[in-house]
Design a protein around this motif. Structure first.
Motif, PDB file in Angstrom:
ATOM      1  N   GLU A 191       2.955  -9.729 -39.658  1.00 57.40           N
ATOM      2  CA  GLU A 191       3.037 -11.161 -39.211  1.00 57.40           C
ATOM      3  C   GLU A 191       4.297 -11.810 -39.468  1.00 57.40           C
ATOM      4  O   GLU A 191       4.959 -12.686 -38.835  1.00 57.40           O
ATOM      5  N   ARG A 195       6.835 -13.612 -36.754  1.00 56.18           N
ATOM      6  CA  ARG A 195       7.420 -14.962 -37.224  1.00 56.18           C
ATOM      7  C   ARG A 195       8.908 -15.137 -37.060  1.00 56.18           C
ATOM      8  O   ARG A 195       9.514 -16.081 -36.316  1.00 56.18           O
ATOM      9  N   ARG A 233       2.111  -7.257 -31.757  1.00 58.24           N
ATOM     10  CA  ARG A 233       0.810  -7.747 -31.453  1.00 58.24           C
ATOM     11  C   ARG A 233      -0.216  -6.440 -31.137  1.00 58.24           C
ATOM     12  O   ARG A 233      -1.408  -6.408 -31.720  1.00 58.24           O
ATOM     13  N   GLN A 236      -0.648  -4.971 -34.449  1.00 62.86           N
ATOM     14  CA  GLN A 236      -1.988  -5.771 -35.148  1.00 62.86           C
ATOM     15  C   GLN A 236      -3.189  -5.350 -34.813  1.00 62.86           C
ATOM     16  O   GLN A 236      -4.370  -5.118 -35.221  1.00 62.86           O
ATOM     17  N   HIS A 277       0.287  -3.006 -41.532  1.00 51.70           N
ATOM     18  CA  HIS A 277      -0.842  -4.122 -41.149  1.00 51.70           C
ATOM     19  C   HIS A 277      -2.131  -3.942 -42.120  1.00 51.70           C
ATOM     20  O   HIS A 277      -2.657  -5.089 -42.535  1.00 51.70           O
ATOM     21  N   ASP A 280      -1.310  -5.471 -45.341  1.00 56.06           N
ATOM     22  CA  ASP A 280      -1.215  -6.985 -45.363  1.00 56.06           C
ATOM     23  C   ASP A 280      -2.569  -7.513 -45.005  1.00 56.06           C
ATOM     24  O   ASP A 280      -2.843  -8.529 -45.957  1.00 56.06           O
TER      25      ASP A 280
END
Length: 307
Positions: A191, A195, A233, A236, A277, A280
């Motif tokens: 993430e 960002r 993405r 993710q 991930h 996370d």
């Protein structure tokens, strides 16, 4: 000015990118910034021999100039192990988390056989930054201003730094940017890495020198950053789908259809990034050794290296 037989590429007056093809495991880019009273280098290389070749290129560009500063963009060995080859008087600079992470590095002492061939570091030794910063630092090479900035959150790692030349609008992005190479984010945050791409866009750079891969000119910046965002993405989505089906990171990676990403160098990094991930989402940290073992299993053997 491009020097014959050298990876040096002048991207602004007295500013060079040192681009090492093909940018895969352990083969990074570095930079050279010249000023009236010396030189700043951005990162070193993974091995003693590669770093010596880089420093020879620096001397070709600025014969006899003092290397006053070296900025490490993060702690990974391809960007830092060559620190010990720098002149004794060079001030090495890194973000405070970066210094702490490099201080605990053990790979430099004997690389485990996750890669083939096993990297041959040569006569390098751990050399840490002597100056650290939290969010930003400004340096001066004569009249040339150099800004060193941390995004303020974990991204590629917890201690990333970029080197920004505001007058020339040249950005040395370190491994916040991979161009034509599979991104790697298993020691940071997926993430946060996503960002960081918006943070990078705000510089409005004319030139971005990525940590790996070719230099990016302004017309291509948007497309390259968009492509990296799409990959994160994809990571993710792949990780979240795997978790919903009760898979571990390796099985989640094996269930993925890589599509266009299969052709990128180091595509097996999908395993490492899914590990990140998963961690996370769970609020834990990555077991680095377990993640690397899974990447080797996914790859069907040690990951390829060229150092």
């Amino acid at each position: 000015m491009t020097f014959v037989g050298s990876p040096l590429e002048e991207v602004a007056p007295q500013v060079w990118a040192y681009v090492q093809p093909d940018g895969s495991w352990w083969i990074n880019n570095t930079g050279v910034i010249g000023g009236e009273d010396g030189v700043l280098v951005v990162d070193t290389c993974a091995t003693a021999s590669r770093t010596r070749a880089f420093l020879n290129a620096v001397d070709d560009a600025r014969p006899g100039a003092e290397i006053r500063f070296a900025v490490n963009t993060h702690q990974h060995g391809d960007h830092t192990y060559g620190n010990s080859e720098l002149p004794a008087g060079t001030t090495i600079i890194g973000q405070r988390n970066m210094r702490a992470a490099l201080a605990s590095d053990t790979i430099i002492c004997g690389c485990p056989p996750f890669w083939q061939p096993v990297p041959q570091w040569g006569e390098v030794s751990l050399r840490l930054p002597t100056v650290t910063f939290d969010r930003s630092l400004e340096l001066h090479l004569g009249d040339r201003n150099v800004e060193v900035q941390h995004p303020g959150f974990a991204a590629h790692t917890t201690g990333d730094a970029v080197v920004w030349l505001p007058d020339e609008r040249v950005l040395f992005a370190g491994d916040l940017v991979f161009n034509g190479v599979t991104p790697l984010v298993f020691m940071g945050s997926v993430e946060g890495a996503l960002r960081s791409l918006d943070w990078l866009r705000n510089f409005d750079a004319e030139i971005i020198v990525p940590g790996h891969g070719p230099v990016i000119e302004r017309a291509a910046v948007g497309a390259v950053l968009d492509g990296i965002a799409e990959y994160y993405r994809f990571v993710q989505d792949s990780a979240e789908q795997g978790r919903r089906h009760g898979m571990n990171p390796l099985d989640a990676a094996r269930a993925v259809e890589l599509g266009e990403y299969a052709a990128l160098p180091d595509s097996e990094r999908i395993v490492l990034n899914i590990h990140r991930h998963f961690a996370d989402l769970a609020g834990t940290d990555v077991d680095v050794v377990a993640a690397l073992k899974d990447a080797v299993a996914f790859n069907g053997g040690p990951m390829p290296s060229h150092v």
